[in-house]
Design an enzyme around this catalytic site. Structure first.
Site, mmCIF file in Angstrom:
data_model
loop_
_atom_site.group_PDB
_atom_site.id
_atom_site.type_symbol
_atom_site.label_atom_id
_atom_site.label_comp_id
_atom_site.label_asym_id
_atom_site.label_seq_id
_atom_site.Cartn_x
_atom_site.Cartn_y
_atom_site.Cartn_z
ATOM 1 N N TYR A 39 0.823 -1.219 0.000
ATOM 2 C CA TYR A 39 0.000 0.000 0.000
ATOM 3 C C TYR A 39 0.850 1.259 0.000
ATOM 4 O O TYR A 39 0.531 2.230 0.686
ATOM 5 C CB TYR A 39 -0.937 0.013 1.226
ATOM 6 N N LYS A 53 -5.512 -12.143 11.641
ATOM 7 C CA LYS A 53 -5.045 -10.952 12.365
ATOM 8 C C LYS A 53 -4.736 -11.240 13.832
ATOM 9 O O LYS A 53 -3.667 -11.722 14.142
ATOM 10 C CB LYS A 53 -6.042 -9.806 12.196
ATOM 11 N N ASP A 76 -17.001 -12.725 8.243
ATOM 12 C CA ASP A 76 -15.576 -12.418 8.144
ATOM 13 C C ASP A 76 -15.187 -11.639 9.400
ATOM 14 O O ASP A 76 -15.385 -10.418 9.477
ATOM 15 C CB ASP A 76 -15.294 -11.612 6.876
ATOM 16 N N TYR A 128 -14.654 -5.064 2.810
ATOM 17 C CA TYR A 128 -13.260 -5.415 2.524
ATOM 18 C C TYR A 128 -13.022 -6.822 3.052
ATOM 19 O O TYR A 128 -13.290 -7.106 4.225
ATOM 20 C CB TYR A 128 -12.270 -4.444 3.182
HETATM 21 C C1 LIG Z 1 -7.466 -7.507 6.960
HETATM 22 C C2 LIG Z 1 -8.722 -8.191 6.565
HETATM 23 C C3 LIG Z 1 -8.719 -9.256 5.665
HETATM 24 C C4 LIG Z 1 -7.458 -9.712 4.955
HETATM 25 O O1 LIG Z 1 -6.520 -10.215 5.845
HETATM 26 P P1 LIG Z 1 -4.973 -10.310 5.373
HETATM 27 O O2 LIG Z 1 -4.324 -11.089 6.457
HETATM 28 O O3 LIG Z 1 -4.496 -8.892 5.316
HETATM 29 O O4 LIG Z 1 -4.951 -10.982 4.068
HETATM 30 C C5 LIG Z 1 -9.910 -9.881 5.392
HETATM 31 N N1 LIG Z 1 -11.056 -9.483 5.965
HETATM 32 C C6 LIG Z 1 -11.102 -8.465 6.842
HETATM 33 C C7 LIG Z 1 -12.396 -8.092 7.470
HETATM 34 C C8 LIG Z 1 -9.940 -7.770 7.164
HETATM 35 O O5 LIG Z 1 -9.999 -6.724 8.003
#
Ligand SMILES: *Cc1c(COP(=O)(O)O)cnc(C)c1O
Length: 440
Positions: free
Chosen positions: A25, A276, A247, A152
């Site tokens: 980024y 994460k 997600d 996202y």
């Molecule tokens: C950051 C994120 C992703 C992608 O995760 P990466 O480990 O960066 O590939 C997917 N979904 C959500 C909601 C996110 O915040």
């Protein structure tokens, strides 16, 4: 601290980086030189030039308890001396089996089968592939995926396809698969539900799955939405036989106060995506948990029904050991108290800023606080420069912030103290006052 002999000379890192590194980024044409961090502890980053920074964004939403948390560091070190990695097809090990069982215990009801990968985007890809192949295996090829505006879900192609079309995806838009979109529930949940009803009425038997970021659309600008709308979406999915994918890559593991955002709404999705904070922010790990009904849909003497998916580092023992250690901390009373304390601090500081003429829509969801910066140069746009101006100002003031366009948020590690949060919001307030004084 003396540099390790294998390290480049301290003054050489910037030069090596400038010559050889491609950062995420980052527009390398005019990006400021990156800040070299030499160590970190708790909520504090220590830079090469001797400064400290309060990490108010958990280093891109991953650091859960704090940097260099000793319990997690110890678990990784011990695991590294025992079993660092082994193929996970045809083999298993205690950290992975233990982690999957622990996740099944704490996840919303029914999510008992866990598929491990290595980041958030892959956790989403796996959920999409499980959902689509489950329908395929049933001989009922539903192929339409429904997603939210401003969503996202990651940067790989499937994850980009379900994410909002934006400046991030523009070069690839013609190659992304089509998705049905529902309006942003943070604006009007009833409009979201009405659009879903209309879609189900028209094309219900084509819809394979609905994917959502429950309660907070993160990268889309920390847009917060309500439990009742999430519950109503889940009810409609159940009634229409549509799979619900939550997600929780960002919202999982206590960020929204509850262990998972779905818990706040009493919703049990068919699939959940985690990453994460799962390892406390120490190591890359993704997890996709599914119901037993989905798992059963792949059982067959026909090999073609297998989930033919895997990653080299699937179930890496070090990452699993980190995740188990992090989960133990997350489940403690002390962690719950810290999350509640952070939420109270967000409310205090955002209440104080709420009447500022350059602040719009202050909002809190658990340990996440956010506001929109009023700025004429492109409201709601990721490319609005006001966010980068605030980030640059905060860096000078010893705070790491990284607004999403004009959406400023504070998403701290759980160890962050009230004094540190006061310092972070103090920087935001001074920036706003400066912006008002200069008539921006
Ligand atoms: C950051 C994120 C992703 C992608 O995760 P990466 O480990 O960066 O590939 C997917 N979904 C959500 C909601 C996110 O915040």
């Amino acid at each position: 601290m003396h540099p390790h002999p294998r390290d480049p000379r301290p003054d050489a890192v910037a030069a090596l980086d400038a010559r050889h590194v491609w950062h995420p980024y980052t527009q390398h044409w005019n990006a400021p030189a990156p800040v070299e961090v030499v160590r970190a502890r708790g909520a504090t980053l220590h830079t090469r030039d001797g400064r400290t920074l309060i990490d108010a964004i958990s280093s891109w939403w991953v650091t859960l308890h704090g940097h260099a948390e000793p319990a997690i560091a110890d678990a990784i070190a011990e695991q590294a001396r025992t079993l660092e990695q082994v193929i996970f097809a045809g083999f298993t090990h205690a950290p992975a089996a233990g982690l999957c069982a622990a996740l099944a215990r704490v996840l919303p009801t029914g999510l008992t089968r866990v598929f491990l990968s290595d980041n958030g985007s892959t956790a989403v890809e796996v959920a999409l592939k499980i959902a689509l192949q489950w329908w395929h295996n049933r001989g009922e090829p539903r192929r339409l995926v429904v997603a939210l505006d401003h969503a996202y879900h990651g940067d790989t192609f499937g994850a980009m396809s379900v994410g909002a079309r934006s400046v991030f995806s523009a070069p690839f838009d013609p190659l992304l698969f089509d998705v049905a979109r529902l309006p942003d529930p943070s604006v009007d949940g009833d409009a979201t539900l009405a659009a879903f009803d209309a879609l189900l009425a028209a094309r219900g038997r084509e819809v394979a799955a609905l994917i959502v970021e429950p309660l907070v659309l993160g990268a889309g600008g920390m847009r917060m939405w309500d439990e009742a709308t999430l519950r109503a979406l889940a009810d409609r999915c159940r009634a229409a036989g549509v799979l619900l994918i939550a997600d929780e890559v960002m919202t999982g593991f206590g960020r929204t106060g509850a262990l998972f955002a779905c818990d706040r709404a009493g919703v049990a999705p068919d699939l959940i995506c985690l990453s994460k904070g799962i390892t406390g922010g120490f190591l890359p790990l993704g997890a996709t948990a599914a119901t037993e009904a989905l798992f059963d849909g792949f059982l067959s003497d026909d090999r073609a029904r297998t989930l033919f998916h895997g990653h080299s580092y699937t179930a890496n023992p070090l990452a699993c050991a980190a995740a188990l250690a992090s989960l133990a901390l997350t489940e403690s009373d002390a962690c719950a108290a810290a999350r509640a304390r952070i939420e109270r601090a967000h409310r205090r500081h955002l209440d104080a800023l709420a009447t500022h003429p350059l602040v719009r829509a202050p909002r809190v969801c658990g340990t996440i606080g956010a506001l929109d910066l009023v700025d004429a140069r492109g409201a709601g746009s990721y490319l609005n420069p006001v966010g980068r101006e605030l980030a640059a100002y905060a860096l000078e003031q010893g705070v790491l912030l990284r607004p999403l366009g004009d959406a400023c948020y504070v998403l701290p590690p759980f160890c962050t103290t009230d004094d540190e949060l006061a310092a972070v919001y103090g920087v935001v307030a001074r920036f706003l006052d400066g912006a008002r004084a200069s008539g921006a």
